[in-house]
Motif scaffolding. Structure first.
Motif, PDB file in Angstrom:
ATOM      1  N   ARG A 102       0.817  -1.183  -0.017  1.00 57.60           N
ATOM      2  CA  ARG A 102      -0.059  -0.107  -0.062  1.00 57.60           C
ATOM      3  C   ARG A 102       0.860   1.228   0.060  1.00 57.60           C
ATOM      4  O   ARG A 102       0.547   2.230  -0.585  1.00 57.60           O
ATOM      5  CB  ARG A 102      -0.870  -0.080   1.391  1.00 57.60           C
ATOM      6  CG  ARG A 102      -1.898  -1.186   1.120  1.00 57.60           C
ATOM      7  CD  ARG A 102      -2.959  -1.022   2.097  1.00 57.60           C
ATOM      8  NE  ARG A 102      -3.845  -2.116   2.238  1.00 57.60           N
ATOM      9  CZ  ARG A 102      -5.323  -2.450   2.573  1.00 57.60           C
ATOM     10  NH1 ARG A 102      -5.804  -1.120   2.538  1.00 57.60           N
ATOM     11  NH2 ARG A 102      -5.837  -3.560   2.275  1.00 57.60           N
ATOM     12  N   SER A 103       1.936   1.204   0.815  1.00 50.45           N
ATOM     13  CA  SER A 103       2.960   2.357   0.664  1.00 50.45           C
ATOM     14  C   SER A 103       3.607   2.707  -0.625  1.00 50.45           C
ATOM     15  O   SER A 103       3.608   3.802  -1.065  1.00 50.45           O
ATOM     16  CB  SER A 103       3.925   2.254   1.860  1.00 50.45           C
ATOM     17  OG  SER A 103       4.812   1.027   1.567  1.00 50.45           O
ATOM     18  N   ALA A 104       3.900   1.543  -1.370  1.00 52.19           N
ATOM     19  CA  ALA A 104       4.431   1.590  -2.315  1.00 52.19           C
ATOM     20  C   ALA A 104       3.340   2.285  -3.492  1.00 52.19           C
ATOM     21  O   ALA A 104       3.790   2.993  -4.500  1.00 52.19           O
ATOM     22  CB  ALA A 104       4.981   0.316  -3.189  1.00 52.19           C
ATOM     23  N   ILE A 105       2.285   1.744  -3.419  1.00 51.44           N
ATOM     24  CA  ILE A 105       1.379   2.303  -4.357  1.00 51.44           C
ATOM     25  C   ILE A 105       1.156   4.068  -4.278  1.00 51.44           C
ATOM     26  O   ILE A 105       0.713   4.713  -5.002  1.00 51.44           O
ATOM     27  CB  ILE A 105       0.022   1.700  -3.911  1.00 51.44           C
ATOM     28  CG1 ILE A 105       0.017   0.254  -4.619  1.00 51.44           C
ATOM     29  CG2 ILE A 105      -1.302   2.429  -4.784  1.00 51.44           C
ATOM     30  CD1 ILE A 105      -1.372  -0.944  -4.340  1.00 51.44           C
ATOM     31  N   ALA A 106       1.079   4.323  -2.727  1.00 54.49           N
ATOM     32  CA  ALA A 106       0.857   5.694  -2.530  1.00 54.49           C
ATOM     33  C   ALA A 106       2.071   6.364  -2.995  1.00 54.49           C
ATOM     34  O   ALA A 106       1.911   7.506  -3.564  1.00 54.49           O
ATOM     35  CB  ALA A 106       1.024   5.877  -0.986  1.00 54.49           C
ATOM     36  N   GLY A 107       3.278   5.989  -3.069  1.00 50.56           N
ATOM     37  CA  GLY A 107       4.383   6.598  -3.696  1.00 50.56           C
ATOM     38  C   GLY A 107       4.293   6.604  -5.293  1.00 50.56           C
ATOM     39  O   GLY A 107       4.695   7.689  -5.691  1.00 50.56           O
ATOM     40  N   ALA A 108       3.534   5.502  -5.790  1.00 55.05           N
ATOM     41  CA  ALA A 108       3.671   5.582  -7.273  1.00 55.05           C
ATOM     42  C   ALA A 108       2.412   6.374  -7.962  1.00 55.05           C
ATOM     43  O   ALA A 108       2.362   6.892  -8.988  1.00 55.05           O
ATOM     44  CB  ALA A 108       3.554   4.104  -7.839  1.00 55.05           C
ATOM     45  N   THR A 109       1.427   6.437  -7.026  1.00 58.40           N
ATOM     46  CA  THR A 109       0.300   7.318  -7.495  1.00 58.40           C
ATOM     47  C   THR A 109      -0.267   8.666  -6.958  1.00 58.40           C
ATOM     48  O   THR A 109      -0.793   9.619  -7.308  1.00 58.40           O
ATOM     49  CB  THR A 109      -1.155   6.409  -7.332  1.00 58.40           C
ATOM     50  OG1 THR A 109      -1.203   6.292  -5.800  1.00 58.40           O
ATOM     51  CG2 THR A 109      -1.020   5.025  -7.779  1.00 58.40           C
ATOM     52  N   GLY A 110       0.368   9.060  -5.822  1.00 57.65           N
ATOM     53  CA  GLY A 110       0.119  10.048  -5.013  1.00 57.65           C
ATOM     54  C   GLY A 110      -1.192  10.207  -4.227  1.00 57.65           C
ATOM     55  O   GLY A 110      -1.558  11.227  -3.880  1.00 57.65           O
ATOM     56  N   LEU A 111      -1.852   8.982  -4.134  1.00 53.59           N
ATOM     57  CA  LEU A 111      -3.241   8.983  -3.612  1.00 53.59           C
ATOM     58  C   LEU A 111      -2.826   9.029  -2.067  1.00 53.59           C
ATOM     59  O   LEU A 111      -1.848   8.525  -1.531  1.00 53.59           O
ATOM     60  CB  LEU A 111      -3.959   7.720  -4.231  1.00 53.59           C
ATOM     61  CG  LEU A 111      -4.394   7.712  -5.483  1.00 53.59           C
ATOM     62  CD1 LEU A 111      -5.022   6.245  -5.919  1.00 53.59           C
ATOM     63  CD2 LEU A 111      -5.500   8.791  -5.804  1.00 53.59           C
ATOM     64  N   SER A 112      -3.870   9.376  -1.301  1.00 54.16           N
ATOM     65  CA  SER A 112      -4.008   9.244   0.136  1.00 54.16           C
ATOM     66  C   SER A 112      -3.952   7.889   0.574  1.00 54.16           C
ATOM     67  O   SER A 112      -4.327   7.006  -0.202  1.00 54.16           O
ATOM     68  CB  SER A 112      -5.047  10.381   0.772  1.00 54.16           C
ATOM     69  OG  SER A 112      -6.170   9.497   0.325  1.00 54.16           O
ATOM     70  N   ARG A 113      -3.512   7.700   1.749  1.00 50.05           N
ATOM     71  CA  ARG A 113      -3.619   6.566   2.454  1.00 50.05           C
ATOM     72  C   ARG A 113      -5.142   6.031   2.535  1.00 50.05           C
ATOM     73  O   ARG A 113      -5.500   4.898   2.254  1.00 50.05           O
ATOM     74  CB  ARG A 113      -2.961   6.656   3.879  1.00 50.05           C
ATOM     75  CG  ARG A 113      -3.198   5.215   4.568  1.00 50.05           C
ATOM     76  CD  ARG A 113      -2.444   5.330   6.128  1.00 50.05           C
ATOM     77  NE  ARG A 113      -1.074   5.677   5.997  1.00 50.05           N
ATOM     78  CZ  ARG A 113      -0.547   5.770   6.791  1.00 50.05           C
ATOM     79  NH1 ARG A 113      -1.124   5.557   8.489  1.00 50.05           N
ATOM     80  NH2 ARG A 113       0.830   6.025   7.093  1.00 50.05           N
ATOM     81  N   ALA A 114      -6.178   6.953   2.745  1.00 49.09           N
ATOM     82  CA  ALA A 114      -7.414   6.399   2.730  1.00 49.09           C
ATOM     83  C   ALA A 114      -7.966   6.226   1.463  1.00 49.09           C
ATOM     84  O   ALA A 114      -8.704   5.254   1.394  1.00 49.09           O
ATOM     85  CB  ALA A 114      -8.339   7.697   3.338  1.00 49.09           C
ATOM     86  N   ALA A 115      -7.624   6.845   0.173  1.00 46.45           N
ATOM     87  CA  ALA A 115      -8.175   6.711  -0.999  1.00 46.45           C
ATOM     88  C   ALA A 115      -7.608   5.237  -1.385  1.00 46.45           C
ATOM     89  O   ALA A 115      -8.203   4.450  -1.976  1.00 46.45           O
ATOM     90  CB  ALA A 115      -7.602   7.683  -2.138  1.00 46.45           C
TER      91      ALA A 115
END
Length: 392
Positions: free
Chosen positions: A27-40
């Protein structure tokens, strides 16, 4: 579907694609790749897990702190199928969303018996392979099929095929409607072969897959994306004219086509003119393997002629990899040596300095594995997501 739903499905597709490609598996890697918030991210990941597309597995190794769970494509409730149809063969496989084959079958066919007979056999194979894999029909969510002729990809309709008697105008997906809750995607067999080969060559981004068998065709991958062109005719290199062969008639009605002078069928015909028994490409492979001098000579000439066409494609497309597949690829250097020689002589050094020219790593399974990938990647697209998740 409103624009908000389309954007959300596109976001889900992007997230699933990152996981499928191994580009972001936490999930953290996806956040880094997409810029989405943790909740999203949590909302999207949880939805994909709930619908059976993703699964969180054992913790990934980490140097410190609590190890994160690793995301992967789920193998539990969704399977896809791939089918590679040739002039004389059918190969069908049932696989997981990640591409792991669960059951597979190959058998001899005659494509000219027509779509009713051939596709009835494919339906039977699908049912029996699902049973062999221990999966109910409800688990099958997409089917990819490659056929040896031109296809209108949007509708899955075969269009004026030169070697498929009775198939013109056949909308292949209609033969499967009502049996499975699964879209059926139909493409030219060389395109599915290119997809299969590309999937197993992670370092390649710009690939030409050249099938040399009864005929000659090419699948084009550009920037990691299969290129079909405006109407699905991209890569139909078999009907590029070679200067100096205007007296050779091709089955398409034109003269001097590279397929008419360098395919397995053309080589076999040249050998028959010399009094050597050769019905088709399979006999050419056998004769060369036995060391028959005339057959080896004809294959070398074919390699030179194919190389002339590919040299132009190298200058135009600038691929990093050319893969030679089809039955004549079994001859390896007997064919490749002259293909390489002409390409390196005719194309500019900038286009060839990092170019790899090789035979297929998948061999006769390239088409079916590419059809599996075609089906799986459709499910991970925004359109495929809509079929599984609905409007969100």
């Amino acid at each position: 579907m409103n624009s908000a739903a389309r954007r959300r499905l596109a976001s889900l597709s992007e997230l699933a694609g990152l996981v499928a490609d191994g580009a972001a598996t936490t999930r953290s890697a996806i956040a880094g790749a997409t810029g989405l918030s943790r909740a999203a991210i949590a909302q999207r990941v949880d939805l994909l897990i709930e619908r059976g597309l993703l699964v969180e597995t054992d913790p990934a190794a980490t140097d410190r702190g609590r190890p994160p769970l690793t995301l992967d494509l789920s193998d539990a409730e969704i399977v896809v199928a791939g089918c590679d149809l040739g002039a004389t063969h059918s190969r069908v496989a049932v696989a997981t969303l990640s591409g792991r084959v669960l059951a597979e079958r190959a058998r001899a066919i005659d494509i000219n018996t027509g779509p009713d007979a051939v596709l009835a056999g494919v339906r039977t194979d699908l049912e029996e392979l699902l049973a062999a894999a221990g999966r109910p029909g409800t688990h099958l969510r997409a089917v990819g099929i490659g056929v040896p002729g031109p296809v209108e990809f949007a509708s899955g309709t075969v269009v004026r095929p030169p070697i498929m008697a009775g198939w013109d105008g056949c909308r292949v997906p209609s033969f499967f409607e009502g049996r499975y809750d699964a879209p059926v995607l139909v493409d030219n067999d060389v395109n599915t072969m290119a997809l299969g080969e590309y999937t197993h060559r992670r370092d390649s981004r710009h690939l030409l897959y050249v099938k040399v068998g009864t005929g000659i065709g090419c699948g084009v991958v550009s920037g990691g994306v299969l290129h079909r062109g405006a109407s699905g005719a991209a890569g139909d290199i078999g009907h590029i004219q070679l200067p100096g062969h205007e007296d050779v008639l091709c089955h398409c009605g034109n003269t001097g086509c590279v397929e008419a002078v360098a395919s397995g069928s053309a080589i076999a015909a040249a050998l028959r003119e010399q009094g050597i028994e050769a019905v088709g490409a399979g006999d050419v492979v056998r004769l060369v393997s036995e060391g028959q001098p005339a057959a080896r000579r004809q294959v070398r000439l074919a390699g030179q002629r194919i190389g002339e066409v590919l040299a132009s494609l190298v200058s135009f497309h600038n691929p990093d990899t050319i893969v030679i597949g089809g039955i004549l690829a079994q001859l390896h250097e007997d064919l490749l040596a002259d293909v390489r020689a002409v390409i390196y002589r005719r194309a500019l050094p900038l286009a060839t300095r990092s170019l790899a020219i090789e035979t297929s790593v998948l061999g006769e399974r390239a088409g079916v594995l590419g059809a599996v990938r075609l089906a799986a990647r459709h499910l991970l697209s925004a359109e495929g997501m809509a079929g599984i998740i609905g409007e969100v």
